[in-house]
Design an enzyme around this catalytic site. Structure first.
Site, mmCIF file in Angstrom:
data_model
loop_
_atom_site.group_PDB
_atom_site.id
_atom_site.type_symbol
_atom_site.label_atom_id
_atom_site.label_comp_id
_atom_site.label_asym_id
_atom_site.label_seq_id
_atom_site.Cartn_x
_atom_site.Cartn_y
_atom_site.Cartn_z
ATOM 1 N N ASP A 1 -6.370 4.598 -5.093
ATOM 2 C CA ASP A 1 -7.709 4.131 -3.051
ATOM 3 C C ASP A 1 -8.289 5.533 -2.400
ATOM 4 O OD1 ASP A 1 -7.390 2.209 -0.616
ATOM 5 O OD2 ASP A 1 -6.802 4.076 0.143
ATOM 6 N N LYS B 1 0.719 -0.568 0.010
ATOM 7 C CA LYS B 1 -0.153 0.392 -0.095
ATOM 8 C C LYS B 1 0.960 0.988 0.070
ATOM 9 C CE LYS B 1 -4.279 0.961 0.252
ATOM 10 N NZ LYS B 1 -5.891 0.412 -0.469
#
Ligand code: NDP
Length: 451
Positions: A170, A130
């Site tokens: 995201d 991430k």
């Protein structure tokens, strides 16, 4: 939990917290997994000797770097960016980039940790990672967002690639940002590859990727509801967020016959008592994705709706709740309101939107509750399908992608049942998702030796 597992969990967490001070979101995500898998580890103690959990909670690599850029007036700004390459036991690191003022190392590590297990649940060959930055695209011009993305990618491109690490979107990173990031990656590496997913449809993107997370949430919810002999038909659904996941969760829930009552952003929520329809949702798409407006502007077109500034939608009576905004948006008091108003099904679209206290309330009330790592895995699964299509230089039809998405969500649901069914027949999806994915990652790590 018996005495052994309780002691194991507490001593593991004490060490983790001492080693990673101040990283509360990371601690929260790890504790949830450790509590679920401790009884399994007790049954297979070789996992303790292999120090599997210690290895899983230490990222393989963390990159932190400066992102300098200039705004439209020529003023210089400095942001901080991260890429957490958590675990590559199952494939190249895979996980989104988040642009939001709140981004810090703890949030990045919690998301990368969750991503490792989520990706394992999809059964596609993807490790967990991430990244993101404390840059907020809110109120920035397209040119400013482009300069920021180009500056970020100038550094990030050293660490990513189609077989190494494949970022996606995201919060705050949608089609526009992926376009700018991909353009700069291509320029610097002289390579047109599947290094980012969520690309535009006519330059390597997969059909249904924008829809996939929200649709997948509803496919997963359908499986949960079916256990109770129910469906979306005629159900009152409340949704938080009004971004990518919320928009497509609303669209699918509506098309499956539900009445979608709410949407929100960080300023407040709208409540449309009559429910959204295709026309209203098209207005939201245009408002949020093209004009980049705020959800309160919904009332400018539909004045019969109500707007609640500074509030979250959890007090609106509903049957099903789909939290699709951000972490820890459902606190204990929100969970109590949901249960008290008759909500019997909570399916997470966001990552870790419910606090541990809220989850305990859902479990105690024996309502259907699914953690994001299971129910929102459709997004990364379709990113995995985008990677496959890029590798073979082909593009599948929407029907083909949808069929695969459907199958993957149904398989994840089956894995949750396998490991999460309790003696009284109640399905603990947290336990099911954590154990099913833990086994896959742990087995691969052991097979690959001490690396
Ligand atoms: P978007 O940026 O498209 O939308 C985010 C939405 O949530 C916006 O409405 C935003 O409001 C709201 N929001 C963000 N932060 C907060 C906050 N602190 N408080 C209240 N509202 C907030 O993001 P996505 O829809 O892509 O992501 C939503 C969630 O889903 C995240 O948790 C993400 O990690 C998760 N997720 C996303 C996937 C994807 O494919 N995109 C895949 C799997 C999970 P505002 O505009 O005011 O910031």
């Amino acid at each position: 939990m018996n005495k052994f597992t309780e002691k194991y969990v507490e001593s593991f967490m004490a060490e983790l917290i001492a080693k990673n001070p101040g990283e509360s979101e990371f601690h929260q995500a790890v504790r949830e997994v450790v509590e679920s898998v401790a009884p399994y580890i007790e049954a297979y103690p070789y996992l303790i000797d292999f120090k599997i959990l210690e290895r899983m909670t230490e990222p393989e690599r963390v990159i932190i770097f400066r992102v300098p850029w200039t705004d439209d007036r020529g003023e210089i700004h400095i942001n901080r960016a991260f890429r957490v390459q958590m675990n590559s036991a199952l494939g190249p690191y895979k996980g989104g980039l988040r642009f939001h003022a709140s981004v810090n190392l703890s949030i990045m590590k919690f998301l990368a940790f969750e991503q490792t297990f989520k990706n394992a649940l999809t059964s596609l060959p993807m490790g967990g990672g991430k990244g993101g930055s404390d840059f907020s695209p809110r109120g920035k011009s397209d040119a400013e967002v482009m300069r920021f993305c180009q500056s970020l990618m100038t550094e990030l491109q050293k660490y990513i690639g189609p077989d190494t690490d494949v970022p996606a979107g995201d919060i705050g990173v949608g089609g526009r940002e992926i376009g700018y990031l991909f353009g700069q990656y291509k320029r610097l590496r002289d390579e047109f590859s599947g290094t980012l997913t969520g690309k535009g449809l006519n330059w390597g993107g997969s059909r249904l990727r924008p829809e996939a997370t929200g649709y997948g949430v509803c496919y997963f919810a359908q499986e949960m509801l079916a256990l109770k002999g129910k469906s979306f038909e005629g159900q009152r659904v409340i949704i938080s967020g009004s971004g990518n996941v919320a928009q497509y969760a609303a669209q699918k829930a509506m098309r499956l016959g539900a009445k979608v009552l709410t949407l929100s952003d960080s300023d407040g929520f709208i409540y449309d008592e009559k429910g959204l329809d295709e026309e209203k949702l098209n207005f939201v798409f245009e408002l949020k994705n093209i004009r980049r407006g705020r959800i309160k502007e919904y009332l400018s077109r539909y004045p019969e709706a109500k707007y609640f500034p500074g509030a979250k939608p959890w007090e609106i009576p509903c049957d099903i709740a789909l939290p699709c905004a951000t972490q820890n948006e459902i606190q204990a008091s929100d969970a109590e309101s949901l249960v008290a108003s008759g909500c019997y099904c909570v399916v997470e679209g966001a990552n870790m939107p419910s606090t541990p206290e809220a989850i305990a309330i859902f479990h105690k009330a024996r309502i259907l509750y699914s953690p994001g790592k299971a129910s929102n895995a459709g997004g990364v699964a379709t990113s995995g399908l985008e990677m496959s299509q890029n590798s073979i230089r082909q593009k599948w039809t929407a029907e083909e992608v949808d069929a695969q998405l459907h199958r993957i969500m149904s398989d994840i649901h089956a894995a949750c049942l396998k490991y999460g069914m309790e003696e009284d027949g109640y399905v603990n999806y947290v336990k099911g998702a954590n154990i099913a994915s833990f086994i896959k990652v742990a087995d691969a790590m052991i097979d690959q030796g001490l690396v």
